[in-house]
Design an enzyme around this catalytic site. Structure first.
Site, mmCIF file in Angstrom:
data_model
loop_
_atom_site.group_PDB
_atom_site.id
_atom_site.type_symbol
_atom_site.label_atom_id
_atom_site.label_comp_id
_atom_site.label_asym_id
_atom_site.label_seq_id
_atom_site.Cartn_x
_atom_site.Cartn_y
_atom_site.Cartn_z
ATOM 1 N N HIS A 10 36.954 4.971 44.817
ATOM 2 C CA HIS A 10 36.564 4.439 46.121
ATOM 3 C C HIS A 10 35.511 5.343 46.756
ATOM 4 O O HIS A 10 35.233 6.441 46.260
ATOM 5 C CB HIS A 10 37.775 4.334 47.057
ATOM 6 C CG HIS A 10 38.647 3.154 46.776
ATOM 7 N ND1 HIS A 10 39.632 3.185 45.812
ATOM 8 C CD2 HIS A 10 38.681 1.899 47.313
ATOM 9 C CE1 HIS A 10 40.242 2.005 45.779
ATOM 10 N NE2 HIS A 10 39.686 1.214 46.680
ATOM 11 N N LYS A 20 37.395 7.083 52.189
ATOM 12 C CA LYS A 20 38.765 6.557 52.087
ATOM 13 C C LYS A 20 39.761 7.685 52.321
ATOM 14 O O LYS A 20 39.632 8.771 51.754
ATOM 15 C CB LYS A 20 38.995 5.894 50.725
ATOM 16 C CG LYS A 20 40.354 5.205 50.625
ATOM 17 C CD LYS A 20 40.440 4.294 49.415
ATOM 18 C CE LYS A 20 41.805 3.635 49.297
ATOM 19 N NZ LYS A 20 42.125 2.806 50.480
#
Length: 264
Positions: free
Chosen positions: A152, A156
């Site tokens: 990600h 995040k």
């Protein structure tokens, strides 16, 4: 149906505004931002790059007029909003990840008073992958090692991702294992030979990756890999809209995207 979006000024919030505007049977009626945000009072359409909508961002959920709330924020904020919605009889679609076992238990209790779709990932493709992973695990059984790799963007906050954990739970459940007992979150040093019952997780945080997930089933002589790659947050936003449309006909209860997609 009137929809309110929490975190409307964020990347996911902007995608949700666009997805709602493309669905004729839904109407964006409110957008929430943090009380300290300089965007309180800003036009929701302009925040999302959609042009003026005549609706302004607010920090007070009690002032919002809505039938259903979409929340992709933080565990603490989501539970706060869920308590309000349960008291008011409002529906919710929740894509927040990182909830603890205790927070999930509270959400399940609150859902006795309102309909809720709660899923670690709203993507239709990811939820199809959950079903495929269960099928693969049932066929391959205990002879195959299982590793999960997820990537990600750098912003995040939780790791592994809720989607990766959901994939792990799908595989573990199909194999008759408890993920809490068999999960391995990273390896370092002299670890010894791999325990065949474990399910490994590897986490990557880099750049602007929206979300990549791969589950590897490996045995001597072959590997089977099931991969999902998201290139736009619109896939999650469109899934949330699909969940909202489905939820308006449901009684109080806690549902998942697999219920929405009839994959349960």
């Amino acid at each position: 149906m009137k929809i309110a979006v929490v975190g409307v000024a964020g990347r996911m919030g902007r995608a949700l505004v666009q997805a709602i505007s493309e669905e004729a049977s839904l109407r964006l009626s409110a957008g929430l931002v943090e009380p300290s945000s300089s965007l309180v009072g800003a036009d929701l359409g302009e925040l999302a790059g959609q042009g003026k909508l005549g609706l302004v961002a607010t920090a007070d959920l009690a002032q919002a007029d809505f039938d259903l709330l979409i929340d992709f924020t933080s565990p603490e904020s989501t539970l706060h909003h869920a308590r309000f919605c349960a008291a008011q009889g409002k529906a919710m679609v929740i894509g927040t990840t990182g909830l603890s076992a205790e927070q999930k238990a509270e959400l399940a209790t609150l859902a006795e008073q309102m309909p809720v779709v709660f899923a670690p990932n709203m993507s239709v493709g990811v939820n199809l992958c959950f079903k495929l992973l269960e099928m693969a695990a049932q066929v391959l059984g205990d002879d195959y090692d299982v590793e999960i790799v997820e990537a990600h963007h750098r912003h995040k906050l939780d790791a592994p991702s809720g989607t990766a954990l959901g994939m792990g739970e799908a595989v573990a459940g199909a194999l008759g294992r408890d993920l809490k007992e068999v999960a391995v979150y990273g390896r370092e040093g002299f670890t010894g030979a791999r325990d065949r019952q474990t399910i490994g997780f590897a986490t990557v945080r880099v750049g602007d990756v929206v979300g990549d997930h791969t589950v590897i089933f490996g045995n001597e002589g072959e590997r089977i890999e099931i991969t999902h790659k998201a290139s736009s947050r619109m896939t999650f936003a469109k899934g949330a809209v699909r969940a909202a449309l489905w939820l308006q006909k449901q009684p109080a209860g806690l549902y998942t995207m697999r219920d929405v997609l009839h994959l349960a």
